[in-house]
Design a protein around this motif. Structure first.
Motif, PDB file in Angstrom:
ATOM      1  N   UNK A  62       0.801  -1.224   0.000  1.00  0.00           N
ATOM      2  CA  UNK A  62       0.000   0.000   0.000  1.00  0.00           C
ATOM      3  C   UNK A  62       0.838   1.281   0.000  1.00  0.00           C
ATOM      4  N   UNK A  63       2.053   1.255   0.555  1.00  0.00           N
ATOM      5  CA  UNK A  63       2.862   2.469   0.634  1.00  0.00           C
ATOM      6  C   UNK A  63       3.498   2.807  -0.713  1.00  0.00           C
ATOM      7  N   UNK A  64       4.135   1.829  -1.338  1.00  0.00           N
ATOM      8  CA  UNK A  64       4.890   2.085  -2.569  1.00  0.00           C
ATOM      9  C   UNK A  64       4.117   1.720  -3.836  1.00  0.00           C
ATOM     10  N   UNK A  65       3.003   1.000  -3.675  1.00  0.00           N
ATOM     11  CA  UNK A  65       2.190   0.524  -4.793  1.00  0.00           C
ATOM     12  C   UNK A  65       2.955  -0.448  -5.687  1.00  0.00           C
ATOM     13  N   UNK A  66       4.025  -1.041  -5.154  1.00  0.00           N
ATOM     14  CA  UNK A  66       4.709  -2.128  -5.836  1.00  0.00           C
ATOM     15  C   UNK A  66       4.101  -3.463  -5.402  1.00  0.00           C
ATOM     16  N   UNK A  67       4.496  -4.522  -6.094  1.00  0.00           N
ATOM     17  CA  UNK A  67       4.051  -5.853  -5.661  1.00  0.00           C
ATOM     18  C   UNK A  67       4.576  -6.133  -4.268  1.00  0.00           C
ATOM     19  N   UNK A  68       3.781  -6.846  -3.469  1.00  0.00           N
ATOM     20  CA  UNK A  68       4.258  -7.226  -2.142  1.00  0.00           C
ATOM     21  C   UNK A  68       5.036  -8.542  -2.229  1.00  0.00           C
ATOM     22  N   UNK A  89       7.926   9.991   8.560  1.00  0.00           N
ATOM     23  CA  UNK A  89       7.210  10.535   7.412  1.00  0.00           C
ATOM     24  C   UNK A  89       8.163  10.745   6.243  1.00  0.00           C
ATOM     25  N   UNK A  90       9.349  11.283   6.524  1.00  0.00           N
ATOM     26  CA  UNK A  90      10.377  11.445   5.483  1.00  0.00           C
ATOM     27  C   UNK A  90      10.821  10.079   4.998  1.00  0.00           C
ATOM     28  N   UNK A  91      10.952   9.125   5.935  1.00  0.00           N
ATOM     29  CA  UNK A  91      11.343   7.770   5.539  1.00  0.00           C
ATOM     30  C   UNK A  91      10.339   7.151   4.575  1.00  0.00           C
ATOM     31  N   UNK A  92       9.037   7.353   4.837  1.00  0.00           N
ATOM     32  CA  UNK A  92       8.017   6.827   3.926  1.00  0.00           C
ATOM     33  C   UNK A  92       8.112   7.480   2.549  1.00  0.00           C
ATOM     34  N   UNK A  93       8.404   8.791   2.529  1.00  0.00           N
ATOM     35  CA  UNK A  93       8.537   9.488   1.253  1.00  0.00           C
ATOM     36  C   UNK A  93       9.746   8.971   0.483  1.00  0.00           C
ATOM     37  N   UNK A  94      10.828   8.647   1.195  1.00  0.00           N
ATOM     38  CA  UNK A  94      12.012   8.071   0.555  1.00  0.00           C
ATOM     39  C   UNK A  94      11.662   6.734  -0.088  1.00  0.00           C
ATOM     40  N   UNK A  95      10.902   5.897   0.633  1.00  0.00           N
ATOM     41  CA  UNK A  95      10.519   4.589   0.099  1.00  0.00           C
ATOM     42  C   UNK A  95       9.679   4.741  -1.168  1.00  0.00           C
ATOM     43  N   UNK A 131       9.286  -5.336  -6.605  1.00  0.00           N
ATOM     44  CA  UNK A 131       8.477  -5.539  -5.401  1.00  0.00           C
ATOM     45  C   UNK A 131       9.210  -4.990  -4.189  1.00  0.00           C
ATOM     46  N   UNK A 132       8.393  -4.602  -3.216  1.00  0.00           N
ATOM     47  CA  UNK A 132       8.950  -4.263  -1.899  1.00  0.00           C
ATOM     48  C   UNK A 132       8.955  -5.556  -1.093  1.00  0.00           C
ATOM     49  N   UNK A 133      10.151  -5.952  -0.666  1.00  0.00           N
ATOM     50  CA  UNK A 133      10.288  -7.262  -0.037  1.00  0.00           C
ATOM     51  C   UNK A 133      10.068  -7.206   1.458  1.00  0.00           C
ATOM     52  N   UNK A 134      10.092  -6.010   1.991  1.00  0.00           N
ATOM     53  CA  UNK A 134       9.903  -5.859   3.421  1.00  0.00           C
ATOM     54  C   UNK A 134      10.767  -4.737   3.967  1.00  0.00           C
ATOM     55  N   UNK A 135      10.179  -3.827   4.787  1.00  0.00           N
ATOM     56  CA  UNK A 135      10.966  -2.734   5.347  1.00  0.00           C
ATOM     57  C   UNK A 135      11.548  -1.872   4.255  1.00  0.00           C
ATOM     58  N   UNK A 136      12.896  -1.727   4.277  1.00  0.00           N
ATOM     59  CA  UNK A 136      13.573  -0.937   3.249  1.00  0.00           C
ATOM     60  C   UNK A 136      14.201  -1.817   2.179  1.00  0.00           C
ATOM     61  N   UNK A 137      13.782  -3.100   2.081  1.00  0.00           N
ATOM     62  CA  UNK A 137      14.316  -4.025   1.087  1.00  0.00           C
ATOM     63  C   UNK A 137      13.428  -4.056  -0.159  1.00  0.00           C
ATOM     64  N   UNK A 138      14.075  -4.086  -1.344  1.00  0.00           N
ATOM     65  CA  UNK A 138      13.377  -4.181  -2.624  1.00  0.00           C
ATOM     66  C   UNK A 138      13.990  -5.317  -3.417  1.00  0.00           C
ATOM     67  N   UNK A 139      13.173  -5.935  -4.265  1.00  0.00           N
ATOM     68  CA  UNK A 139      13.670  -7.020  -5.115  1.00  0.00           C
ATOM     69  C   UNK A 139      13.268  -6.731  -6.553  1.00  0.00           C
TER      70      UNK A 139
END
Length: 427
Positions: free
Chosen positions: A268-274, A316-322, A340-348
């Motif tokens: 929901x935050x990045x609108x990428x695949x979970x 809030x800034x961290x969410x905007x960075x993501x 996809x966002x793989x979790x936390x600040x991890x992306x795949x």
């Protein structure tokens, strides 16, 4: 029983009952008016004869006039050709020997020799002058009979009262008229029944068709809630309102299903695949690559020192960075690639039909875009970098093992200073 048959039967019964009631009421009203018309004409004829009878004897006393000549003899001796319900009987041809029947006292006769009504002749006080079996001569009639009686005046003075008794005796022309009216009412009932049947068939088919379409749509939604079913809403009746309400419900349900599905596969935050959706798609692409011996490369990346960003600049800034990093990754890859966002600040990232070298070059470009992005516009002194690890080893026996290899290379990138891409080739 189908609704079309029920509706047709209901309309048929309703039409039949309505037509029968209307016909019965119409027949009663016609008979009432018909009887009243006959009585009025008979009374007018009788009144004229009674006045002529009294005037001919120059008296207003019925008893005095009948002492000279009886009323019915007077009528028979003063016949003239009638018009309709005539005042007198027609005069018989001379020498014919014909003598029409003489009615009992108090009866008026028409031109066919049949009395349309029997009139009870009363004195002004209600005493019977010419009577019948129920009211013999000389008896006093009740007030109800007097109230129905009509006055016959001679020289401005009430001479006698006349009250019709019983039902009118109909002539053949009267009976023919009534038969024609009954025939017309029967035809009207038949036409009403046929119209009710026709309307029932048309309305039943229309309603049945609308309900069948709605049933089909409901079954379709029941089988697959993601399907959006639309019904025609041309009519403005209750079926049209129901169709419009159903279409709105179908739209809302389809939208809710889509939103629910998106929530099940999308971050929901990045609108990428979970992660769940990524793992399902990646496993399928891994099996396909192994079957057709096609290259497949996976990258796992982690934002460097992201916890410090949250601590120093706020979550809030961290969410905007993501969100910004997700957009850069999406813009810097092909539509066939899976991000996809793989979790936390991890992306795949998954690169189908892509060699390790090609994927490495793409990831290096992504790393540079992230590093050079104007983060100061989000927050002064904000800097963001990403470390990445890659793997293309399909021989590991499973996609999870490839992710494990890429994660080891990511760990090496972190150990060796962060903000870099590590792979087997670069190891």
């Amino acid at each position: 029983m189908r609704i079309q048959s029920k509706l047709t039967t209901s309309l048929l019964i309703t039409g039949l009952l309505s037509a029968t009631v209307v016909a019965a009421v119409a027949y009663w009203m016609v008979m009432r008016d018909f009887r009243q018309t006959i009585m009025e004409k008979a009374y007018q004829s009788f009144s004229l004869d009674a006045q002529a009878f009294l005037n001919s004897h120059q008296t207003d006393d019925w008893y005095q006039a009948e002492a000279v000549q009886s009323f019915h003899q007077f009528v028979l001796s003063h016949r003239r050709p009638p018009a309709g319900f005539g005042r007198h009987l027609p005069r018989p041809p001379k020498g014919s020997g014909y003598r029409p029947p003489i009615p009992p006292p108090g009866e008026r006769i028409d031109h066919l020799g049949q009395p349309p009504f029997v009139f009870l002749i009363l004195s002004p006080s209600g005493k019977v002058i010419k009577g019948v079996a129920a009211y013999p001569k000389g008896s006093q009639v009740p007030a109800s009979v007097i109230s129905r009686a009509r006055a016959i005046e001679v020289n401005g003075k009430v001479a006698v009262l006349a009250s019709p008794l019983g039902d009118p005796i109909l002539t053949e022309s009267d009976r023919s008229y009534l038969r024609a009216m009954q025939h017309g009412l029967a035809i009207g009932i038949g036409v009403a029944v046929l119209l009710a049947l026709l309307i029932g068939l048309i309305a039943g088919r229309r309603m049945s068709g609308s309900l069948r379409a709605m049933t089909f749509a409901v079954c379709g939604i029941e089988a697959n809630s993601s399907i959006k079913m639309d019904l025609p809403t041309g009519s403005k009746d209750e079926l049209g309102e129901l169709a419009r309400a159903f279409n709105q419900m179908s739209h809302d349900l389809s939208l809710a299903h889509h939103e629910l599905y998106q929530l099940s596969i999308q971050d929901p935050l990045t609108e990428l695949s979970n992660r769940r959706h990524f793992d399902e798609q990646a496993s399928m692409l891994y099996e396909q690559a192994c079957r057709y011996q096609q290259p497949l490369t996976v990258m796992i990346g982690d934002l460097d020192l992201f916890k410090r960003i949250n601590d120093d600049f706020s979550h809030q800034i961290g969410d905007e960075v993501l969100r910004c990093v997700a957009l850069l990754l999406k813009q810097g890859t092909r539509s066939a690639d899976l991000v996809a966002r793989y979790g936390g600040e991890e992306f795949v990232l998954l690169f189908p039909n892509t060699s390790l070298q090609q994927a490495g070059e793409c990831c290096e470009n992504l790393r540079l875009k992230i590093e050079s992005y104007p983060w100061h516009e989000i927050a002064p002194q904000l800097k963001v970098t990403m470390s990445m690890g890659l793997s293309d080893d399909l021989s590991r026996g499973g996609f999870e093992k490839m992710i494990g290899d890429a994660d080891e290379h990511l760990y090496l990138a972190k150990e060796q200073g962060r903000n870099q891409v590590r792979s087997i080739l670069a190891a």
